[in-house]
Design a protein around this motif. Structure first.
Motif, mmCIF file in Angstrom:
data_model
loop_
_atom_site.group_PDB
_atom_site.id
_atom_site.type_symbol
_atom_site.label_atom_id
_atom_site.label_comp_id
_atom_site.label_asym_id
_atom_site.label_seq_id
_atom_site.Cartn_x
_atom_site.Cartn_y
_atom_site.Cartn_z
ATOM 1 N N SER B 199 0.840 -1.195 0.000
ATOM 2 C CA SER B 199 0.000 0.000 0.000
ATOM 3 C C SER B 199 0.879 1.250 0.000
ATOM 4 O O SER B 199 1.823 1.369 0.781
ATOM 5 C CB SER B 199 -0.897 -0.003 1.240
ATOM 6 N N SER B 200 0.544 2.202 -0.887
ATOM 7 C CA SER B 200 1.365 3.413 -0.967
ATOM 8 C C SER B 200 1.216 4.270 0.290
ATOM 9 O O SER B 200 1.997 5.193 0.516
ATOM 10 C CB SER B 200 1.002 4.211 -2.221
ATOM 11 N N ASP B 201 0.212 3.963 1.128
ATOM 12 C CA ASP B 201 0.072 4.693 2.402
ATOM 13 C C ASP B 201 1.306 4.499 3.285
ATOM 14 O O ASP B 201 1.608 5.334 4.142
ATOM 15 C CB ASP B 201 -1.144 4.178 3.189
ATOM 16 N N PHE B 202 1.981 3.375 3.087
ATOM 17 C CA PHE B 202 3.105 3.066 3.970
ATOM 18 C C PHE B 202 4.437 3.170 3.235
ATOM 19 O O PHE B 202 5.443 2.585 3.654
ATOM 20 C CB PHE B 202 2.932 1.662 4.570
ATOM 21 N N LYS B 203 4.444 3.912 2.153
ATOM 22 C CA LYS B 203 5.663 4.055 1.360
ATOM 23 C C LYS B 203 6.843 4.501 2.227
ATOM 24 O O LYS B 203 6.723 5.444 3.008
ATOM 25 C CB LYS B 203 5.410 5.095 0.247
ATOM 26 N N GLY B 204 7.958 3.803 2.091
ATOM 27 C CA GLY B 204 9.143 4.141 2.868
ATOM 28 C C GLY B 204 9.117 3.636 4.298
ATOM 29 O O GLY B 204 10.045 3.886 5.060
ATOM 30 N N ARG B 205 8.038 2.937 4.654
ATOM 31 C CA ARG B 205 7.935 2.445 6.038
ATOM 32 C C ARG B 205 7.702 0.940 6.071
ATOM 33 O O ARG B 205 7.120 0.422 7.023
ATOM 34 C CB ARG B 205 6.774 3.147 6.757
ATOM 35 N N VAL B 206 8.110 0.253 5.008
ATOM 36 C CA VAL B 206 7.847 -1.175 4.899
ATOM 37 C C VAL B 206 9.161 -1.948 4.838
ATOM 38 O O VAL B 206 10.100 -1.506 4.182
ATOM 39 C CB VAL B 206 7.025 -1.474 3.622
ATOM 40 N N ALA B 207 9.222 -3.059 5.530
ATOM 41 C CA ALA B 207 10.412 -3.912 5.423
ATOM 42 C C ALA B 207 9.987 -5.310 5.011
ATOM 43 O O ALA B 207 8.867 -5.743 5.275
ATOM 44 C CB ALA B 207 11.168 -3.963 6.742
ATOM 45 N N ARG B 259 11.813 0.376 3.319
ATOM 46 C CA ARG B 259 12.749 1.023 4.230
ATOM 47 C C ARG B 259 13.993 0.160 4.380
ATOM 48 O O ARG B 259 15.099 0.667 4.451
ATOM 49 C CB ARG B 259 12.078 1.230 5.596
ATOM 50 N N ALA B 260 13.793 -1.130 4.465
ATOM 51 C CA ALA B 260 14.936 -2.028 4.678
ATOM 52 C C ALA B 260 14.536 -3.458 4.369
ATOM 53 O O ALA B 260 13.346 -3.761 4.201
ATOM 54 C CB ALA B 260 15.435 -1.932 6.121
ATOM 55 N N PHE B 261 15.530 -4.308 4.275
ATOM 56 C CA PHE B 261 15.310 -5.747 4.179
ATOM 57 C C PHE B 261 16.038 -6.387 5.351
ATOM 58 O O PHE B 261 17.224 -6.159 5.530
ATOM 59 C CB PHE B 261 15.844 -6.291 2.853
ATOM 60 N N TRP B 262 15.321 -7.160 6.133
ATOM 61 C CA TRP B 262 15.975 -7.718 7.315
ATOM 62 C C TRP B 262 16.281 -9.195 7.115
ATOM 63 O O TRP B 262 15.652 -9.880 6.324
ATOM 64 C CB TRP B 262 15.148 -7.490 8.569
ATOM 65 N N GLU B 263 17.308 -9.631 7.841
ATOM 66 C CA GLU B 263 17.748 -11.018 7.679
ATOM 67 C C GLU B 263 17.679 -11.817 8.962
ATOM 68 O O GLU B 263 17.569 -13.023 8.932
ATOM 69 C CB GLU B 263 19.179 -11.046 7.143
ATOM 70 N N THR B 264 17.801 -11.136 10.085
ATOM 71 C CA THR B 264 17.767 -11.892 11.336
ATOM 72 C C THR B 264 16.617 -11.404 12.205
ATOM 73 O O THR B 264 16.125 -10.283 12.055
ATOM 74 C CB THR B 264 19.065 -11.741 12.140
ATOM 75 N N PHE B 265 16.232 -12.281 13.089
ATOM 76 C CA PHE B 265 15.190 -12.002 14.066
ATOM 77 C C PHE B 265 15.416 -10.642 14.738
ATOM 78 O O PHE B 265 14.522 -9.794 14.776
ATOM 79 C CB PHE B 265 15.250 -13.127 15.094
ATOM 80 N N GLY B 266 16.635 -10.420 15.227
ATOM 81 C CA GLY B 266 16.954 -9.191 15.956
ATOM 82 C C GLY B 266 16.763 -7.945 15.104
ATOM 83 O O GLY B 266 16.280 -6.925 15.590
ATOM 84 N N GLN B 267 17.132 -8.034 13.829
ATOM 85 C CA GLN B 267 16.955 -6.875 12.953
ATOM 86 C C GLN B 267 15.487 -6.506 12.825
ATOM 87 O O GLN B 267 15.131 -5.327 12.831
ATOM 88 C CB GLN B 267 17.513 -7.182 11.566
ATOM 89 N N SER B 268 14.619 -7.514 12.697
ATOM 90 C CA SER B 268 13.198 -7.211 12.528
ATOM 91 C C SER B 268 12.653 -6.536 13.787
ATOM 92 O O SER B 268 11.816 -5.636 13.712
ATOM 93 C CB SER B 268 12.412 -8.474 12.187
ATOM 94 N N VAL B 269 13.154 -6.977 14.939
ATOM 95 C CA VAL B 269 12.717 -6.355 16.196
ATOM 96 C C VAL B 269 13.189 -4.896 16.246
ATOM 97 O O VAL B 269 12.422 -3.975 16.546
ATOM 98 C CB VAL B 269 13.251 -7.147 17.408
#
Lengths: 326, 428
Positions: B199-207, B259-269
């Motif tokens: 959704s473009s409502d969350f542009k730049g705020r999605v991982a 915003r980002a791509f995460w790889e580990t559990f800790g990064q997503s947190v």
């Protein structure tokens, strides 16, 4: 004791005494005897053969193996080398990807691009610091203290240094708080972090010390008498830098640049932590293929990365002849 | 754990517990030093070796198992990639591999495991139908991709069979279903569909999760929910489907959607706690970890269903004689209930819920399995407080959660192609 060694020492290293002629001869004789030399290099040789040469040869061998659904299978296959270079539509005038290199070459290219930018910035930032330490700070203890201060970031883990950018540059970070507080922006700016800007900045911060050290040592070795003489002869500070300090510090610059070059081309962690994984580096590609147990292709990528590193180092050494300068 | 280290897959509860785990390790080391006499019996027996992710290889688990079965169990925790590679290429280096059913399109044909005789599994009749028929409760949706039911049944030679058989490829273990996590203050509305990921409502705020195999499936759920494409099987996409998906993602990336791509559990947190993202693909225990930091985070139950994954405890084809008997003993121990209760406190379910129930106090069972509000403060597996009184687990009860699995974690036939296109997407 040679008379030269009584010369005044300035800085951490200062002017080096000329080696004693007799000692040099003795050393040469010793070398010719050979016995001691063999024993001296044995531990290093064993170590390097076991932990560098053998793994390296294995990587080369693996790169020719086949990756079957049943796992790895020894073979002499060039399939993965083809995969590395070939891209659909390459050099095909009909295709829209005409002359677009494969994604792996492009990834290596972008890795090298970030490396070069970081090297340049490290030089711009690091040289003045090294110059200040070596030339402006007179007392040895202060030189040492300030130099150690440069090392402080290395006292914490690499990862913590990378992660620590978040509270500074993040959406709710210090800088955004300040900008919002001063009314300069009305919502947090996001280009500071998880961005090319943040990534480059973090790389420079992490690796700049690697350029400060060698440049500092090169500069500290310059005999102050030469500079004094030049000043007496009426040289301007710019001339002194161009004719004396610049050329004499080149080996340090070259060594620093080689350190940074080698570290950053193999780097993948910062791209993940600070750039949010929004780019691939040669290192992440290797990891991804390692992750799906496609070891031959990971090996091909590793070898290409190494080849790029070797070429890069040769180029740097071509520009500066370290042997001659040291 | 190093930065990436083969990127933990959809289950890395390790990172958030690593500190406590360390404390636990320190404690058990200290304990081992003080207890003399007893370990003599243990040391007399030959050990068996087991490998797995940090989800199931935890000192407390293997130590308790060793105590109960009477021989040492040497556990080695690996990253997902290393586990996959070692399981496939070095089956003489372990007796038991605590791996995952999504690996079995590779592991079954390569015959690295031996078929497990269900007659030697004491509690086989107590293993739920989730893996036997694919339906935890009658009328559930089996889900696309490498559903355990499609991977489990083999004959005595380890070849796949059409239906139920006396032999299985691996013993069903811990499992869960993942979806999206979001901060309701940031999204401003409840998230009820995977389509919201784009959704473009969350542009730049999605991982998005940066493990190609799983991240692509999460993205596929979103693209399909938008109605842009109908995948034949999201767990086994064709090249054309992969191209469509990656082209769409690349377009979105260039628009600055991620915003980002995460790889580990800790990064997503971290991404959620620091407010960098409003919405992202997320693992269930990570949502609990974000809440524990005092940041609101909801685990979405998308109407399209969740993405499931399932642990598979396997025995190496190289294990014979006494080692084989020991491996069976260890497998039986896993189903006995203690381990089920342990992993429940991490937010995972076990294949023998009835046995787990016996080892969980009623309050905890109601919270973790029934989806009821916590009657009191509940602990994590190491005894530290984790869930505050009154909290309700997002995603509902165990049965609700597994009623509608849209797709299971899978390794696609076009896996190499997917990884290549994913690299292009990230480089773009």
């Amino acid at each position: 004791m040679s008379k030269v060694s009584e010369l005044h020492h300035t800085g951490l290293i200062g002017s080096q005494p000329e080696p004693d002629e007799a000692a040099v001869q003795a050393k040469i004789r010793h070398t010719e005897e050979g016995f001691a030399t063999v024993w001296l290099i044995t531990p290093a040789t064993i170590w390097l053969v076991l932990f560098l040469v053998v793994p390296l040869v294995s990587i080369v061998i693996f790169s020719f193996w086949e990756n079957t659904p049943q796992g790895l299978s020894p073979a002499f296959s060039l399939e993965f080398y083809g995969e590395y270079f070939y891209t659909k539509g390459f050099f095909d005038p009909e295709a829209d990807r005409f002359l677009l290199p494969s994604v792996f070459i492009r990834t290596l290219g972008s890795t090298l691009y970030f490396t070069l930018v970081t090297m340049l910035l490290c030089l711009i930032v690091g040289y003045p610091i090294a110059y200040f330490l070596a030339m402006q700070v007179q007392a040895f203890k202060w030189q040492l203290a300030l130099f150690l201060l440069c090392m402080v970031p290395f006292w914490t883990s690499y990862l913590i240094r990378a992660v620590a950018w978040l509270p500074m540059l993040g959406r709710r970070g210090l800088i955004n708080q300040a900008l919002l507080g001063m009314g300069i922006v009305d919502k947090p700016v996001s280009f500071l972090f998880y961005s090319e800007f943040g990534y480059t900045m973090a790389l420079v911060q992490i690796y700049v010390v690697l350029s400060i050290g060698p440049i500092f040592f090169s500069l500290a070795k310059i005999d102050k008498d030469i500079i004094e003489a030049a000043t007496d002869m009426g040289a301007t500070p710019f001339q002194i830098f161009r004719e004396i300090i610049g050329p004499m510090s080149l080996p340090g610059v070259a060594i620093g640049m080689i350190f940074i070059f080698v570290m950053i081309t193999g780097e993948f962690a910062t791209a993940v932590v600070v750039y949010g994984g929004k780019t691939s580096t040669a290192g992440t590609v290797i990891l991804n293929y390692y992750g799906i147990a496609n070891y031959p292709f990971a090996a091909v990528n590793a070898l290409m990365l190494m080849l790029a590193m070797v070429i890069g180092i040769i180029v740097i050494l071509r520009i500066v002849d370290i042997r001659k300068e040291l | 754990m190093t930065v990436k280290n083969g990127s933990n897959k959809s289950s890395g509860a390790l990172s958030n517990i690593s500190r406590r785990k360390f404390m636990g390790t320190a404690a058990s080391v200290a304990a081992a030093g003080t207890i003399t006499g007893f370990p003599n019996i243990v040391q007399a027996a030959d050990p068996i070796r087991t490998i797995g992710l940090g989800v199931s290889i935890i000192n407390e688990i293997q130590a308790k198992a060793a105590k109960d079965v009477g021989f040492p169990i040497r556990g080695q925790a690996l990253g997902y990639g290393a586990l996959f590679g070692k399981t496939l290429n070095q089956n003489d280096q372990y007796e038991v591999s605590e791996c995952y059913f999504d690996m079995f399109d590779v592991m079954i044909p390569s015959k690295v495991f031996q078929p497990i005789d269900t007659k030697r599994i004491k509690d086989w009749d107590k293993v739920s139908n989730l893996t036997k028929t694919g339906m935890l409760t009658p009328g559930s949706q089996v889900g696309q991709g490498d559903a355990p039911v499609r991977q489990i049944w083999v004959d005595e030679n380890g070849a796949r069979t059409k239906g139920p058989s006396r032999y299985i490829s691996a013993l069903p273990g811990w499992h869960n279903a993942d979806s999206l996590g979001y901060n309701p203050d940031d999204t401003g509305r409840p998230i009820e569909s995977w389509a919201e990921l784009f959704s473009s409502d969350f542009k730049g705020r999605v991982a998005l999760l940066n493990v190609p195999q799983i991240g692509a499936m999460d993205a596929a759920m979103g693209v399909e929910a938008l109605g842009l494409i109908k995948f034949g099987d999201k767990g086994n996409m064709t090249r054309k489907e992969i191209d469509f998906l990656v082209d769409f993602l690349t377009k979105k990336k260039k628009e600055g959607h991620f915003r980002a791509f995460w790889e580990t559990f800790g990064q997503s947190v971290n991404l959620m706690v620091s407010g960098e993202v409003a919405l992202q693909s997320m693992w269930s225990p990570a949502v609990t970890a974000v809440n524990a930091e005092g940041v609101p985070c909801i685990y979405a139950s998308p109407k399209e269903g969740m993405r499931g994954w399932h642990g598979a405890i396997s025995i190496s084809a190289k294990a014979t004689g006494k080692k084989l008997d020991q491996a069976y003993e260890y497998l039986n121990w896993w189903l006995d209930g203690w381990a089920g209760a342990f992993v429940a406190r991490q937010g995972y379910y076990m294949s023998t819920p009835a046995n787990t129930k016996k080892h969980l106090p009623a309050d905890e069972w109601d919270f973790w399995y029934e989806g009821k509000p916590a009657a009191k403060e509940l602990p994590d597996p190491f005894g530290s407080p984790l869930v505050a009184k009154g909290v309700v687990r997002d995603g509902g009860s165990y049965e609700q959660r597994f009623k509608k699995i849209a797709v299971w974690n899978s390794i696609m036939s076009e896996n190499d192609y997917l990884v290549k296109r994913w690299t292009e997407f990230l480089t773009a």
